[in-house]
Motif scaffolding. Structure first.
Motif, mmCIF file in Angstrom:
data_model
loop_
_atom_site.group_PDB
_atom_site.id
_atom_site.type_symbol
_atom_site.label_atom_id
_atom_site.label_comp_id
_atom_site.label_asym_id
_atom_site.label_seq_id
_atom_site.Cartn_x
_atom_site.Cartn_y
_atom_site.Cartn_z
ATOM 1 N N THR A 1 18.702 1.529 3.627
ATOM 2 C CA THR A 1 20.126 1.751 3.469
ATOM 3 C C THR A 1 20.376 2.602 2.235
ATOM 4 O O THR A 1 19.776 2.371 1.182
ATOM 5 N N PHE A 2 21.271 3.580 2.357
ATOM 6 C CA PHE A 2 21.591 4.457 1.236
ATOM 7 C C PHE A 2 22.030 3.645 0.025
ATOM 8 O O PHE A 2 22.840 2.738 0.141
ATOM 9 N N GLY A 3 21.511 3.977 -1.123
ATOM 10 C CA GLY A 3 21.939 3.342 -2.363
ATOM 11 C C GLY A 3 21.323 1.986 -2.646
ATOM 12 O O GLY A 3 21.644 1.378 -3.655
ATOM 13 N N CYS A 4 20.465 1.479 -1.786
ATOM 14 C CA CYS A 4 19.835 0.181 -2.024
ATOM 15 C C CYS A 4 18.484 0.365 -2.700
ATOM 16 O O CYS A 4 17.646 1.113 -2.206
ATOM 17 N N PRO A 5 18.279 -0.330 -3.804
ATOM 18 C CA PRO A 5 17.017 -0.194 -4.528
ATOM 19 C C PRO A 5 15.914 -1.050 -3.889
ATOM 20 O O PRO A 5 15.406 -1.984 -4.484
ATOM 21 N N VAL A 6 15.555 -0.728 -2.664
ATOM 22 C CA VAL A 6 14.545 -1.482 -1.919
ATOM 23 C C VAL A 6 13.339 -0.585 -1.711
ATOM 24 O O VAL A 6 13.481 0.595 -1.413
ATOM 25 N N LYS A 7 12.162 -1.159 -1.867
ATOM 26 C CA LYS A 7 10.963 -0.385 -1.588
ATOM 27 C C LYS A 7 9.926 -1.295 -0.935
ATOM 28 O O LYS A 7 9.958 -2.515 -1.093
ATOM 29 N N MET A 8 9.032 -0.686 -0.182
ATOM 30 C CA MET A 8 7.961 -1.431 0.471
ATOM 31 C C MET A 8 6.829 -1.650 -0.527
ATOM 32 O O MET A 8 6.470 -0.748 -1.277
ATOM 33 N N VAL A 9 6.289 -2.869 -0.529
ATOM 34 C CA VAL A 9 5.191 -3.211 -1.425
ATOM 35 C C VAL A 9 4.115 -3.963 -0.650
ATOM 36 O O VAL A 9 4.359 -4.481 0.440
ATOM 37 N N HIS A 10 2.925 -4.038 -1.219
ATOM 38 C CA HIS A 10 1.817 -4.752 -0.580
ATOM 39 C C HIS A 10 1.905 -6.256 -0.812
ATOM 40 O O HIS A 10 1.456 -7.044 0.003
ATOM 41 N N GLU A 11 2.470 -6.665 -1.945
ATOM 42 C CA GLU A 11 2.608 -8.085 -2.283
ATOM 43 C C GLU A 11 4.021 -8.342 -2.777
ATOM 44 O O GLU A 11 4.642 -7.477 -3.397
ATOM 45 N N ILE A 12 4.530 -9.544 -2.523
ATOM 46 C CA ILE A 12 5.872 -9.914 -2.986
ATOM 47 C C ILE A 12 5.824 -10.083 -4.499
ATOM 48 O O ILE A 12 5.019 -10.863 -5.023
ATOM 49 N N PRO A 13 6.686 -9.367 -5.234
ATOM 50 C CA PRO A 13 6.709 -9.503 -6.701
ATOM 51 C C PRO A 13 7.129 -10.916 -7.121
ATOM 52 O O PRO A 13 7.875 -11.590 -6.411
ATOM 53 N N VAL A 14 6.645 -11.353 -8.263
ATOM 54 C CA VAL A 14 6.960 -12.689 -8.775
ATOM 55 C C VAL A 14 8.464 -12.864 -8.962
ATOM 56 O O VAL A 14 9.012 -13.929 -8.694
ATOM 57 N N ASP A 15 9.159 -11.826 -9.394
ATOM 58 C CA ASP A 15 10.595 -11.924 -9.665
ATOM 59 C C ASP A 15 11.461 -11.504 -8.474
ATOM 60 O O ASP A 15 12.660 -11.255 -8.616
ATOM 61 N N ALA A 16 10.875 -11.459 -7.270
ATOM 62 C CA ALA A 16 11.633 -11.062 -6.075
ATOM 63 C C ALA A 16 12.712 -12.096 -5.759
ATOM 64 O O ALA A 16 12.550 -13.290 -6.028
ATOM 65 N N ILE A 17 13.812 -11.625 -5.199
ATOM 66 C CA ILE A 17 14.924 -12.492 -4.813
ATOM 67 C C ILE A 17 14.995 -12.540 -3.298
ATOM 68 O O ILE A 17 15.101 -11.501 -2.646
#
Length: 72
Positions: free
Chosen positions: A17-33
């Motif tokens: 989605t435009f303007g959303c700070p989302v990116k694909m990663v290999h592992e879920i970050p510790v501080d993910a919401i």
């Protein structure tokens, strides 16, 4: 879509989605919401759901079918 693009590039250019700070990663970050899934009614009404370019292009066709009667 170019055939030599990575999944991340396709996501960034066509799905995210435009303007959303989302990116694909290999592992879920510790501080993910965790974001709760939408209910069926929320999905139908597009509540709280910014559109990506593909979804935006679908909207006129969906709206036209409710405005004009079907012929045939």
């Amino acid at each position: 879509m170019k055939t030599n693009q990575t999944v991340s590039e396709i996501f960034d250019q066509e799905i995210r989605t435009f303007g959303c700070p989302v990116k694909m990663v290999h592992e879920i970050p510790v501080d993910a919401i965790l974001i709760n899934e939408h209910t069926d009614n929320e999905i139908i009404s597009l509540a709280g759901n910014p559109l990506n370019i593909v979804e935006l292009n679908k909207q006129p066709a969906l709206l036209i079918s409710t405005i004009f009667q079907k012929f045939g």
